[in-house]
Scaffold this active site. Structure first.
Site, PDB file in Angstrom:
ATOM      1  N   ASN A   9      22.227   8.619   8.675  1.00 21.46           N
ATOM      2  CA  ASN A   9      20.986   9.382   8.832  1.00 21.46           C
ATOM      3  C   ASN A   9      21.308  10.845   8.524  1.00 21.46           C
ATOM      4  OD1 ASN A   9      18.675  10.668   9.685  1.00 21.46           O
ATOM      5  ND2 ASN A   9      18.953  10.210  11.859  1.00 21.46           N
ATOM      6  N   LYS A  11      19.329  13.310   8.273  1.00 21.56           N
ATOM      7  CA  LYS A  11      18.412  14.278   8.908  1.00 21.56           C
ATOM      8  C   LYS A  11      17.973  15.325   7.868  1.00 21.56           C
ATOM      9  CE  LYS A  11      20.587  13.090  13.213  1.00 21.56           C
ATOM     10  NZ  LYS A  11      20.986  13.464  14.558  1.00 21.56           N
ATOM     11  N   HIS A  95      13.128   7.918  15.883  1.00 25.61           N
ATOM     12  CA  HIS A  95      14.357   8.636  16.245  1.00 25.61           C
ATOM     13  C   HIS A  95      14.065   9.588  17.406  1.00 25.61           C
ATOM     14  CE1 HIS A  95      17.744  11.366  16.020  1.00 25.61           C
ATOM     15  NE2 HIS A  95      18.381  10.378  15.413  1.00 25.61           N
ATOM     16  N   GLU A  97      14.853  12.553  17.905  1.00 24.57           N
ATOM     17  CA  GLU A  97      14.406  13.892  17.485  1.00 24.57           C
ATOM     18  C   GLU A  97      12.922  13.875  17.159  1.00 24.57           C
ATOM     19  OE1 GLU A  97      17.461  14.360  14.530  1.00 24.57           O
ATOM     20  OE2 GLU A  97      18.920  14.479  16.160  1.00 24.57           O
ATOM     21  N   GLU A 167      20.502   4.716  20.817  1.00 25.98           N
ATOM     22  CA  GLU A 167      21.073   6.049  20.686  1.00 25.98           C
ATOM     23  C   GLU A 167      20.814   6.846  21.959  1.00 25.98           C
ATOM     24  OE1 GLU A 167      21.531   7.193  16.312  1.00 25.98           O
ATOM     25  OE2 GLU A 167      19.492   7.715  16.847  1.00 25.98           O
ATOM     26  N   GLY A 173      24.837  14.192  18.317  1.00 25.29           N
ATOM     27  CA  GLY A 173      25.226  15.508  17.825  1.00 25.29           C
ATOM     28  C   GLY A 173      25.992  16.346  18.835  1.00 25.29           C
ATOM     29  N   SER A 213      27.211  10.427  17.930  1.00 26.94           N
ATOM     30  CA  SER A 213      28.583  10.915  17.715  1.00 26.94           C
ATOM     31  C   SER A 213      29.565   9.818  17.299  1.00 26.94           C
ATOM     32  CB  SER A 213      29.092  11.645  18.961  1.00 26.94           C
ATOM     33  OG  SER A 213      28.281  12.785  19.217  1.00 26.94           O
ATOM     34  N   GLY A 235      25.933  13.142  11.912  1.00 24.94           N
ATOM     35  CA  GLY A 235      26.850  14.155  11.376  1.00 24.94           C
ATOM     36  C   GLY A 235      27.939  13.599  10.474  1.00 24.94           C
TER      37      GLY A 235
HETATM   38  P1  PGA Z   1      25.141  11.982  15.372  1.00 24.08           P
HETATM   39  O1  PGA Z   1      23.629  11.521  15.147  1.00 24.08           O
HETATM   40  O2  PGA Z   1      26.016  10.884  14.771  1.00 24.08           O
HETATM   41  O3  PGA Z   1      25.271  13.286  14.658  1.00 24.08           O
HETATM   42  O4  PGA Z   1      25.356  12.093  16.840  1.00 24.08           O
HETATM   43  C1  PGA Z   1      23.236  10.186  15.282  1.00 24.08           C
HETATM   44  C2  PGA Z   1      21.747  10.051  15.065  1.00 24.08           C
HETATM   45  O5  PGA Z   1      20.992  10.919  15.509  1.00 24.08           O
HETATM   46  O6  PGA Z   1      21.280   9.073  14.431  1.00 24.08           O
END
Ligand code: PGA
Length: 257
Positions: A9, A11, A95, A97, A167, A173, A213, A235
């Site tokens: 992803n 983003k 998601h 976010e 998640e 993140g 993460s 990330g």
């Molecule tokens: P992250 O994000 O691996 O940067 O923690 C995962 C996600 O939001 O899908």
């Protein structure tokens, strides 16, 4: 057996030339992988270009969201047909976010999900608790609510095509991954909830990814858990080395089973 699925992803990252460079790197690094499904979800801007690059490759294209209406006066939105036209096969829905910053609810998740399924796109539905909810011991309530209401009204066939991504918001993140045991506990719970709704046979076929993460140094332990069927990677999906390593380790783990 459930085939593992690793999705990146991106983003709101990468302009088109950067996206092309990254995808060229993935294509080189991952050409031999067949044990896991690989998906990348760039920004809308890069979908079409990347879609062309991925034709006939072992990497599939996904989008980060979808709107449920087929067309019309919905400024700023994107339809299933548009995503398919760009070459998408997958779409991330709900998601955290989107839930936190853009007012996404279980109800809108459910509308997007039904629209994606009707269009033949494979949805990746995100569920997961915030830190305050975990600390208040509400993890199972929140995740149960996301699963039950997010997936409400699906047929068994539709459920089988749906991928869930667990998640925990506190792990996204932040560099703070759930331990494999913490993640497995919730994955197992999700599968039990799915079994209550769709029956055990269907629940056993559904893939549940972990996200938050995920890195090359924690994927092995996570994916070795019985109910963790892959990862949604943020990330670490923005670099050729880290994403490719995550995919390759998952492929090795799956080949050993
Ligand atoms: P992250 O994000 O691996 O940067 O923690 C995962 C996600 O939001 O899908």
């Amino acid at each position: 057996m459930r085939k593992p699925i690793i999705a990146g992803n991106w983003k709101m990252n990468k302009v088109i030339p950067e996206a092309i460079e990254l995808v060229n790197g993935f294509k080189r690094a991952l050409a031999d992988i067949s044990e896991v499904d690989i998906v990348i979800c760039p920004t809308y801007m890069a979908l079409s270009e990347i879609g062309d690059m991925l034709t006939e490759s072992n990497i599939a294209l996904g989008a980060q969201n979808i709107f449920w209406e087929p067309k019309g006066a919905y400024t700023g939105e994107i339809s299933a047909d548009m995503l398919k036209d760009a070459g998408c096969e997958y779409v991330i829905i709900g998601h955290s976010e989107r839930r936190a910053y853009f007012g996404e609810t279980n109800e809108t998740v459910n509308k997007r999900l039904k629209c994606a399924l009707a269009a033949g796109l494979t949805p990746i539905v995100c569920v997961g608790e915030r830190l305050d909810e975990r600390e208040a011991e509400k993890t199972f309530d929140v995740v149960g609510d996301h699963v039950t209401n997010g997936l409400a009204g699906l047929s068994n066939d539709e459920a089988k095509k749906t991928i869930i991504a667990y998640e925990p918001v506190w792990a996204i993140g932040t560099g703070r991954t759930a331990t494999p045991q913490q993640a497995e506990e919730v994955h197992k719970f999700i599968r039990e909830e799915l079994a209550k709704i769709f029956g055990k046979d269907t629940a056993d076929l559904m893939r549940i990814q972990y996200g938050g993460s995920v890195k090359p140094d924690n994927i092995k332990e996570l994916i070795s858990e019985p109910d963790i069927d892959g990862a949604l990677v943020g990330g670490a999906s923005l670099k050729v080395d880290s994403f490719s390593e995550i995919v390759k380790i998952s492929a090795q783990c799956s080949a050993k089973q």
